[in-house]
Design a protein around this motif. Sequence first.
Motif, PDB file in Angstrom:
ATOM      1  N   ASN A 104      -7.735  -3.273  -9.270  1.00  0.00           N
ATOM      2  CA  ASN A 104      -6.369  -3.770  -9.404  1.00  0.00           C
ATOM      3  C   ASN A 104      -6.065  -4.639  -8.188  1.00  0.00           C
ATOM      4  N   GLN A 118       3.943  -6.121  -6.263  1.00  0.00           N
ATOM      5  CA  GLN A 118       2.749  -5.926  -7.086  1.00  0.00           C
ATOM      6  C   GLN A 118       2.049  -4.619  -6.724  1.00  0.00           C
ATOM      7  N   ASP A 119       1.377  -4.048  -7.698  1.00  0.00           N
ATOM      8  CA  ASP A 119       0.588  -2.835  -7.492  1.00  0.00           C
ATOM      9  C   ASP A 119      -0.827  -3.235  -7.082  1.00  0.00           C
ATOM     10  N   ALA A 120      -1.109  -3.108  -5.814  1.00  0.00           N
ATOM     11  CA  ALA A 120      -2.436  -3.454  -5.297  1.00  0.00           C
ATOM     12  C   ALA A 120      -3.230  -2.184  -5.008  1.00  0.00           C
ATOM     13  N   SER A 121      -3.077  -1.199  -5.861  1.00  0.00           N
ATOM     14  CA  SER A 121      -3.708   0.098  -5.627  1.00  0.00           C
ATOM     15  C   SER A 121      -5.229   0.023  -5.632  1.00  0.00           C
TER      16      SER A 121
END
Length: 187
Positions: free
Chosen positions: A45, A54-57
């Motif tokens: 991701n 944003q989801d930068a997991s």
Amino acid sequence: MLNIGIVLGSTREGRVSPQVGEWVKELADKRGDANYEVIDIADYNLPLLGEAGQDASGAATWSEKIAQMDGFIFIVQEYNHSISASLKNALDYLRVEWNNKAAGIVSYGSVGGARATEHLRGVLSELSIAHVRVHPALSLFTDFENGTHFAPKDVQAQSVNDMIDQLLPWTEAMQSVRTKAGEVANN
């Protein structure tokens, strides 16, 4: 044994980079001289770097995976005379994990991906990745059927092996560079 990541440089729907990456891995595995692993940036991701909210997991897992590798083979397709935005973004997410490692490039496109390769070389240099000269360049016209089914000409396998012949000594040499750089940083 050295760990070489085969990085798929596209996340686009209908992409052929997985076919090319598996072919390169199959050729490389026959050599028995390193551990080769396909790394698909689509599995992480990684939204656009710096985009708010944003989801930068996947970034931590991406960092761990790249840090584990001693060298790389980039599977690069030419998009508008350059590399894909997803590959550039994935490269930009990290810095030290790339530093002082070696890379080879396998490209494809209407002119074998040559223009994308030249752009990638500049990015790799900035990330302190030593890139080798031999560059398998696959043509959309002769190495693919209907642009979607990968069917490389026999000569391409030799080109991949020649590239790996250059990549592995450079990868070993860059291990020394990383060791020296670590010693300097710790003093």
